[in-house]
Design a protein around this motif. Structure first.
Motif, PDB file in Angstrom:
ATOM      1  N   THR A 339       0.825  -1.205   0.000  1.00 34.69           N
ATOM      2  CA  THR A 339       0.000   0.000   0.000  1.00 34.69           C
ATOM      3  C   THR A 339       0.858   1.253   0.000  1.00 34.69           C
ATOM      4  O   THR A 339       0.614   2.197  -0.767  1.00 34.69           O
ATOM      5  CB  THR A 339      -0.939   0.001   1.224  1.00 34.69           C
ATOM      6  N   ALA A 340       1.874   1.269   0.848  1.00 35.52           N
ATOM      7  CA  ALA A 340       2.745   2.442   0.936  1.00 35.52           C
ATOM      8  C   ALA A 340       3.578   2.638  -0.332  1.00 35.52           C
ATOM      9  O   ALA A 340       3.859   3.777  -0.729  1.00 35.52           O
ATOM     10  CB  ALA A 340       3.665   2.310   2.153  1.00 35.52           C
ATOM     11  N   ALA A 341       3.980   1.541  -0.968  1.00 34.09           N
ATOM     12  CA  ALA A 341       4.788   1.648  -2.183  1.00 34.09           C
ATOM     13  C   ALA A 341       4.032   2.359  -3.294  1.00 34.09           C
ATOM     14  O   ALA A 341       4.631   3.075  -4.112  1.00 34.09           O
ATOM     15  CB  ALA A 341       5.232   0.263  -2.647  1.00 34.09           C
ATOM     16  N   ILE A 342       2.712   2.185  -3.332  1.00 33.24           N
ATOM     17  CA  ILE A 342       1.900   2.878  -4.334  1.00 33.24           C
ATOM     18  C   ILE A 342       1.543   4.281  -3.870  1.00 33.24           C
ATOM     19  O   ILE A 342       1.540   5.230  -4.640  1.00 33.24           O
ATOM     20  CB  ILE A 342       0.631   2.064  -4.653  1.00 33.24           C
ATOM     21  N   ALA A 343       1.254   4.431  -2.578  1.00 29.81           N
ATOM     22  CA  ALA A 343       0.910   5.754  -2.042  1.00 29.81           C
ATOM     23  C   ALA A 343       2.055   6.743  -2.202  1.00 29.81           C
ATOM     24  O   ALA A 343       1.833   7.948  -2.349  1.00 29.81           O
ATOM     25  CB  ALA A 343       0.513   5.642  -0.575  1.00 29.81           C
ATOM     26  N   THR A 344       3.294   6.247  -2.179  1.00 29.85           N
ATOM     27  CA  THR A 344       4.467   7.112  -2.331  1.00 29.85           C
ATOM     28  C   THR A 344       5.221   6.759  -3.616  1.00 29.85           C
ATOM     29  O   THR A 344       6.453   6.822  -3.670  1.00 29.85           O
ATOM     30  CB  THR A 344       5.405   6.974  -1.120  1.00 29.85           C
ATOM     31  N   ALA A 345       4.483   6.378  -4.640  1.00 27.83           N
ATOM     32  CA  ALA A 345       5.090   5.967  -5.909  1.00 27.83           C
ATOM     33  C   ALA A 345       5.908   7.101  -6.525  1.00 27.83           C
ATOM     34  O   ALA A 345       5.687   8.277  -6.238  1.00 27.83           O
ATOM     35  CB  ALA A 345       4.004   5.514  -6.877  1.00 27.83           C
ATOM     36  N   GLU A 346       6.854   6.688  -7.402  1.00 27.57           N
ATOM     37  CA  GLU A 346       7.805   7.637  -7.973  1.00 27.57           C
ATOM     38  C   GLU A 346       7.751   7.590  -9.497  1.00 27.57           C
ATOM     39  O   GLU A 346       7.450   6.547 -10.081  1.00 27.57           O
ATOM     40  CB  GLU A 346       9.224   7.286  -7.508  1.00 27.57           C
ATOM     41  N   LYS A 347       8.092   8.706 -10.106  1.00 27.49           N
ATOM     42  CA  LYS A 347       8.221   8.734 -11.554  1.00 27.49           C
ATOM     43  C   LYS A 347       9.483   7.974 -11.959  1.00 27.49           C
ATOM     44  O   LYS A 347      10.545   8.143 -11.371  1.00 27.49           O
ATOM     45  CB  LYS A 347       8.303  10.181 -12.068  1.00 27.49           C
ATOM     46  N   SER A 348       9.352   7.149 -12.977  1.00 28.45           N
ATOM     47  CA  SER A 348      10.494   6.389 -13.456  1.00 28.45           C
ATOM     48  C   SER A 348      11.280   7.219 -14.482  1.00 28.45           C
ATOM     49  O   SER A 348      10.770   8.235 -14.976  1.00 28.45           O
ATOM     50  CB  SER A 348      10.016   5.090 -14.093  1.00 28.45           C
ATOM     51  N   PRO A 349      12.491   6.778 -14.830  1.00 29.92           N
ATOM     52  CA  PRO A 349      13.262   7.506 -15.845  1.00 29.92           C
ATOM     53  C   PRO A 349      12.544   7.604 -17.180  1.00 29.92           C
ATOM     54  O   PRO A 349      12.800   8.536 -17.952  1.00 29.92           O
ATOM     55  CB  PRO A 349      14.539   6.670 -15.962  1.00 29.92           C
ATOM     56  N   GLY A 350      11.652   6.660 -17.455  1.00 33.00           N
ATOM     57  CA  GLY A 350      10.933   6.670 -18.727  1.00 33.00           C
ATOM     58  C   GLY A 350       9.599   7.380 -18.668  1.00 33.00           C
ATOM     59  O   GLY A 350       8.839   7.382 -19.640  1.00 33.00           O
ATOM     60  N   GLY A 351       9.275   7.971 -17.503  1.00 30.53           N
ATOM     61  CA  GLY A 351       8.029   8.711 -17.372  1.00 30.53           C
ATOM     62  C   GLY A 351       6.855   7.891 -16.880  1.00 30.53           C
ATOM     63  O   GLY A 351       5.726   8.386 -16.834  1.00 30.53           O
ATOM     64  N   LEU A 352       7.089   6.634 -16.494  1.00 31.48           N
ATOM     65  CA  LEU A 352       6.027   5.813 -15.917  1.00 31.48           C
ATOM     66  C   LEU A 352       5.964   6.059 -14.420  1.00 31.48           C
ATOM     67  O   LEU A 352       6.795   6.792 -13.863  1.00 31.48           O
ATOM     68  CB  LEU A 352       6.284   4.334 -16.215  1.00 31.48           C
ATOM     69  N   LEU A 353       4.996   5.452 -13.761  1.00 33.40           N
ATOM     70  CA  LEU A 353       4.907   5.541 -12.306  1.00 33.40           C
ATOM     71  C   LEU A 353       5.314   4.192 -11.722  1.00 33.40           C
ATOM     72  O   LEU A 353       4.644   3.187 -11.941  1.00 33.40           O
ATOM     73  CB  LEU A 353       3.484   5.902 -11.867  1.00 33.40           C
ATOM     74  N   MET A 354       6.422   4.191 -11.000  1.00 33.44           N
ATOM     75  CA  MET A 354       6.898   2.945 -10.405  1.00 33.44           C
ATOM     76  C   MET A 354       6.660   2.971  -8.901  1.00 33.44           C
ATOM     77  O   MET A 354       6.720   4.036  -8.270  1.00 33.44           O
ATOM     78  CB  MET A 354       8.378   2.732 -10.705  1.00 33.44           C
ATOM     79  N   PRO A 355       6.362   1.815  -8.296  1.00 30.47           N
ATOM     80  CA  PRO A 355       6.196   1.771  -6.844  1.00 30.47           C
ATOM     81  C   PRO A 355       7.450   2.304  -6.154  1.00 30.47           C
ATOM     82  O   PRO A 355       8.562   2.178  -6.681  1.00 30.47           O
ATOM     83  CB  PRO A 355       5.983   0.281  -6.553  1.00 30.47           C
ATOM     84  N   ASN A 356       7.271   2.915  -4.993  1.00 25.91           N
ATOM     85  CA  ASN A 356       8.414   3.379  -4.212  1.00 25.91           C
ATOM     86  C   ASN A 356       9.393   2.224  -4.058  1.00 25.91           C
ATOM     87  O   ASN A 356       9.083   1.205  -3.438  1.00 25.91           O
ATOM     88  CB  ASN A 356       7.942   3.866  -2.839  1.00 25.91           C
ATOM     89  N   GLN A 357      10.577   2.379  -4.633  1.00 20.47           N
ATOM     90  CA  GLN A 357      11.493   1.253  -4.754  1.00 20.47           C
ATOM     91  C   GLN A 357      12.021   0.764  -3.413  1.00 20.47           C
ATOM     92  O   GLN A 357      12.137  -0.432  -3.176  1.00 20.47           O
ATOM     93  CB  GLN A 357      12.649   1.638  -5.684  1.00 20.47           C
ATOM     94  N   SER A 358      12.335   1.692  -2.518  1.00 21.81           N
ATOM     95  CA  SER A 358      12.857   1.286  -1.215  1.00 21.81           C
ATOM     96  C   SER A 358      11.811   0.510  -0.424  1.00 21.81           C
ATOM     97  O   SER A 358      12.102  -0.547   0.157  1.00 21.81           O
ATOM     98  CB  SER A 358      13.298   2.523  -0.428  1.00 21.81           C
TER      99      SER A 358
END
Length: 486
Positions: A339-358
């Motif tokens: 849940t937190a990985a999506i709530a704090t998701a990050e923009k990827s280098p290609g412009g997609l939304l990736m889950p918070n990697q950490s």
């Protein structure tokens, strides 16, 4: 367009070379070891066409309906939709399946993020990955990935032993590249295509290496052989091993015997920087659906243990409640990381939304690292009867069945047949050959544990902790410069 189950089954009748138990399998859609999982994948396809499931399983783009699992993620809602679709599937199939396509397509999105690296090799390869993402989305093929090699002697370089131990380039032709070697892949024998990529291996320090390969391979390609492990389905009665017979995801040794890979299917080759980049970012997206599936294993263990405690009244004891609470916290900790990985998701280098990697990689390590202990805890709560209960045929025997009816009936809520079913389910979940296989598979399905920890290390932002200590200890700014150079 969205496929049907019938179209999926037809796509597997392509003359592919499949072996199991020393025999050639001519049709995986009807073979008893493969049919249950093929039926499940076909059911998932059909769900997207049914009014009850379609709003969750599919989405419209223009005049075309596509699979929600294959949709490129741009928003948090995209990820929530994927999670809702997986939830529907897991409940519909009455179990869980790890490799059905939505979890491995994320590896292609990692390539999408690395297009600048691929462009260093050849701009055509960057175009190839975009084309293949579109192809998977529009044709709704069953897409998997091939990763692990037979290993060989890992104290030696691939070049210093039998070169076929690791998949490698044999030659280039006008039509494409010819490759030889082997890979392990779950679900390959009943999938349509695989993203084949280099494993974590010593392919050398040189800029170019014949072992640094990434490509899309048709699972029915000439020269490709599927050598499968023995299946669990059909080995014992379904009444006694309900999970084994319902969903066995068969693992395959793929032997590439001079297989031609057309140029349009080549994503990178010989370029070690591209191979290293892909290895470092491979699970940027796919770790999310993999970890989500462990959440369903946690639910299965918790439900089986809770039913076993409740039926005999042990759930009122504090010691039992404490153990159930440990299974609950295992389940909820996985849920919290997802849940937190999506709530704090990050923009990827290609412009997609990736889950918070950490958060995602930390949750993955926790889920996998604690799984053996949680399985053992569930065994304790289920009790010794999961390993001593007679089979269903004995319960049905007219001469002896009455005794089992007497000793396995507990109260008005739990009669012998329900209790037998629960004990058989728990045995298959926790004690069977399939249970042991599941545990080992989850441990290594994405990467070995050391790679999980390295992913956490590489994706954790140390700046806040370092700045805090620097200020608290009164350190100079130059100490931060040293960290930045590592």
């Amino acid at each position: 367009m969205l496929r049907t189950g019938a179209q999926y089954r037809d796509s597997l009748r392509d003359g592919r070379q499949v072996w199991m138990n020393g025999e050639r399998v001519h049709d995986v859609t009807t073979h008893p070891a493969f049919k249950p999982i093929v039926d499940i994948r076909a059911r998932i396809y059909d769900m997207a066409h049914e009014e009850k499931f379609k709003p969750v399983m599919a989405y419209a783009e223009g005049n075309q309906e596509n699979c929600i699992g294959y949709k490129l993620p741009h928003t948090q809602e995209d990820w929530q939709q994927k999670r809702r679709a997986i939830d529907l599937v897991m409940k519909e199939i009455n179990g869980y399946a790890v490799r059905v396509g939505d979890e491995t397509v994320g590896e292609m999105w990692s390539l999408y993020d690395g297009r600048d690296v691929l462009n260093e090799v050849d701009p055509q390869f960057s175009k190839n990955i975009t084309d293949h993402i579109d192809k998977v989305l529009q044709s709704d093929v069953f897409h998997v990935s091939a990763n692990t090699d037979p290993k060989g002697d890992r104290s030696k370089r691939p070049q210093d032993q039998d070169p076929d131990m690791l998949l490698h380039l044999v030659k280039e032709t006008d039509q494409g590249i010819v490759v030889r070697g082997a890979k392990y892949e779950t679900a390959a024998a009943y999938a349509n295509q695989a993203f084949v990529k280099p494993t974590i291996a010593n392919w050398g320090d040189e800029k170019l290496s014949d072992y640094a390969l990434g490509f899309i391979c048709d699972m029915g390609a000439p020269g490709l052989k599927h050598i499968c492990r023995t299946g669990f389905a059909g080995r014992a009665p379904a009444a006694d091993y309900p999970l084994s017979n319902r969903c066995d995801e068969v693992d395959t040794l793929l032997v590439f015997d001079d297989v031609l890979v057309p140029w349009e299917n080549v994503l990178f080759y010989r370029h070690t920087r591209a191979a290293a980049y892909i290895r470092g970012t491979l699970h940027r997206y796919s770790a999310f659906p993999y970890v989500l599936r462990i959440l369903y294993i946690a639910d299965l263990m918790l439900g089986a243990a809770a039913f076993n405690a409740k039926q005999t009244g042990l759930d009122v004891q504090q010691a039992v409640r404490e153990k159930l609470a440990l299974l609950m916290q295992y389940r909820e900790t996985i849920n919290a990381h997802l849940t937190a990985a999506i709530a704090t998701a990050e923009k990827s280098p290609g412009g997609l939304l990736m889950p918070n990697q950490s958060l995602l990689y930390t949750g993955r390590y926790y889920a996998i690292n604690q799984l053996p202990a949680m399985m053992h805890l569930a065994r304790e709560l289920c009790g010794g009867q999961i390993c001593v209960t007679p089979d269903s045929a004995t319960f049905a025997d007219p001469e002896i069945g009455a005794w089992l009816e007497k000793y396995y009936s507990v109260n008005e809520f739990w009669q012998a047949e329900d209790r037998r079913r629960l004990l058989a389910f728990a045995r298959d979940l926790l004690n069977s050959d399939r249970a042991g296989h599941m545990l080992t598979f989850e441990l290594f399905a994405q990467a070995p544990p050391f790679a999980h920890l390295n992913a956490i290390y590489m994706n954790f932002d140390m700046k806040n902790a370092l700045d805090y200590v620097k200020d608290c200890a009164g350190l100079s700014d130059r100490v931060m410069e040293q960290w930045g150079k590592r």
